[in-house]
Design a protein around this motif. Structure first.
Motif, PDB file in Angstrom:
ATOM      1  N   GLU A  16      76.838 -94.817  74.790  1.00  0.00           N
ATOM      2  CA  GLU A  16      75.770 -93.786  73.737  1.00  0.00           C
ATOM      3  C   GLU A  16      74.829 -94.740  73.672  1.00  0.00           C
ATOM      4  OE1 GLU A  16      80.350 -93.921  71.232  1.00  0.00           O
ATOM      5  OE2 GLU A  16      78.972 -95.869  71.275  1.00  0.00           O
ATOM      6  N   THR A  17      74.371 -93.401  72.605  1.00  0.00           N
ATOM      7  CA  THR A  17      72.674 -94.021  72.234  1.00  0.00           C
ATOM      8  C   THR A  17      71.881 -94.121  70.747  1.00  0.00           C
ATOM      9  OG1 THR A  17      71.517 -91.569  72.634  1.00  0.00           O
ATOM     10  CG2 THR A  17      71.788 -92.989  74.077  1.00  0.00           C
ATOM     11  N   PRO A  19      70.204 -93.181  67.353  1.00  0.00           N
ATOM     12  CA  PRO A  19      69.854 -92.040  66.423  1.00  0.00           C
ATOM     13  C   PRO A  19      68.654 -91.233  67.534  1.00  0.00           C
ATOM     14  CG  PRO A  19      71.004 -93.258  65.317  1.00  0.00           C
ATOM     15  CD  PRO A  19      70.553 -94.043  66.151  1.00  0.00           C
ATOM     16  N   THR A  20      67.190 -92.307  67.899  1.00  0.00           N
ATOM     17  CA  THR A  20      65.671 -91.883  67.864  1.00  0.00           C
ATOM     18  C   THR A  20      66.060 -92.229  69.021  1.00  0.00           C
ATOM     19  OG1 THR A  20      65.037 -94.291  67.576  1.00  0.00           O
ATOM     20  CG2 THR A  20      65.399 -92.723  65.749  1.00  0.00           C
ATOM     21  N   ALA A  21      66.524 -92.535  70.400  1.00  0.00           N
ATOM     22  CA  ALA A  21      66.781 -92.355  71.339  1.00  0.00           C
ATOM     23  C   ALA A  21      66.887 -90.857  72.467  1.00  0.00           C
ATOM     24  CB  ALA A  21      67.795 -93.175  71.993  1.00  0.00           C
ATOM     25  N   HIS A  22      65.303 -90.537  72.787  1.00  0.00           N
ATOM     26  CA  HIS A  22      65.035 -89.416  74.080  1.00  0.00           C
ATOM     27  C   HIS A  22      65.417 -90.168  75.519  1.00  0.00           C
ATOM     28  CE1 HIS A  22      64.914 -87.109  71.569  1.00  0.00           C
ATOM     29  NE2 HIS A  22      64.184 -87.939  70.383  1.00  0.00           N
ATOM     30  N   SER A  24      68.987 -88.058  74.275  1.00  0.00           N
ATOM     31  CA  SER A  24      70.199 -88.394  73.672  1.00  0.00           C
ATOM     32  C   SER A  24      71.185 -88.374  74.602  1.00  0.00           C
ATOM     33  CB  SER A  24      70.306 -88.102  72.368  1.00  0.00           C
ATOM     34  OG  SER A  24      70.600 -86.580  72.681  1.00  0.00           O
ATOM     35  N   ARG A  25      72.521 -89.229  74.162  1.00  0.00           N
ATOM     36  CA  ARG A  25      73.555 -88.936  74.530  1.00  0.00           C
ATOM     37  C   ARG A  25      73.923 -87.171  74.438  1.00  0.00           C
ATOM     38  NH1 ARG A  25      78.354 -91.346  72.113  1.00  0.00           N
ATOM     39  NH2 ARG A  25      78.638 -89.363  71.139  1.00  0.00           N
ATOM     40  N   GLU A  27      71.792 -85.283  74.866  1.00  0.00           N
ATOM     41  CA  GLU A  27      70.960 -84.864  75.919  1.00  0.00           C
ATOM     42  C   GLU A  27      71.415 -85.005  76.876  1.00  0.00           C
ATOM     43  OE1 GLU A  27      66.993 -84.022  73.391  1.00  0.00           O
ATOM     44  OE2 GLU A  27      67.200 -86.046  74.371  1.00  0.00           O
ATOM     45  N   THR A  63      82.868 -91.753  76.254  1.00  0.00           N
ATOM     46  CA  THR A  63      81.022 -91.630  76.821  1.00  0.00           C
ATOM     47  C   THR A  63      81.134 -90.719  77.824  1.00  0.00           C
ATOM     48  OG1 THR A  63      79.925 -92.917  75.332  1.00  0.00           O
ATOM     49  CG2 THR A  63      78.456 -91.362  76.575  1.00  0.00           C
TER      50      THR A  63
END
Length: 161
Positions: A16-17, A19-22, A24-25, A27, A63
């Motif tokens: 899981e990532t 909310p601001t990660a790029h 993202s899960r 993606e 995931t």
């Protein structure tokens, strides 16, 4: 003769990532799911799959299950590295996914052979004491003499012996 398709994927810390990660899960799943579907593997081996926790439940491969949903491996048996409590590790699990019968999953930790000693890089002499390098992962009796257990070892169209 029966044909079996085998694929392997290093998912690089698949979890899981924030909310601001790029990326993202979501993606990452959008990018990877078509590749898994396209390969139509009977056996898929995944590396670096992290386990997720939910309140009151053991750590699980949630995931990865989301990634496999809607592919030919949706609902497949997931055989993975496991700690003593029979959940999954929090990070870097090795996982085999298959709908083929799995007769006897077994996790091996190079208990049958000595781990190789590693030291400084050639041509320079070692600068510190040798350390041990040990790998672990799901396997089966057929691979019991191997020095490098393979997650796919337990998944065959015939029983492990």
């Amino acid at each position: 003769m029966t044909q079996i398709r085998i694929a392997t994927f290093n998912l690089e810390n698949f979890d899981e990532t924030a909310p601001t990660a790029h990326p993202s899960r979501a993606e990452r799943i959008t990018l990877m799911k078509p590749q898994i579907s396209r390969l139509r593997a009977d056996i898929a081996c995944f590396q670096e799959v992290h386990g997720q926790e939910r309140p009151g439940q053991p750590r699980a491969l949630l995931t990865l299950k989301e990634l496999l949903a809607g592919t030919n491996l949706d609902g497949a048996a997931l055989i993975s590295t496991k700690p003593a409590n029979d959940a999954v590790f929090d990070v870097r699990n090795l996982v085999v996914a298959t709908h083929l019968p799995v007769i006897k999953p077994q996790q091996m930790k190079n208990e049958l052979v000595a781990a190789p000693a590693t030291s400084g890089s050639p041509p320079h002499p070692p600068t510190r004491s040798p350390s041990r390098s040990v790998s672990s992962g799901p396997s089966c009796t057929r691979r019991s003499t191997s020095t490098t257990p393979s997650p796919a070892a337990c998944c065959t169209s015939s029983p492990c012996t």
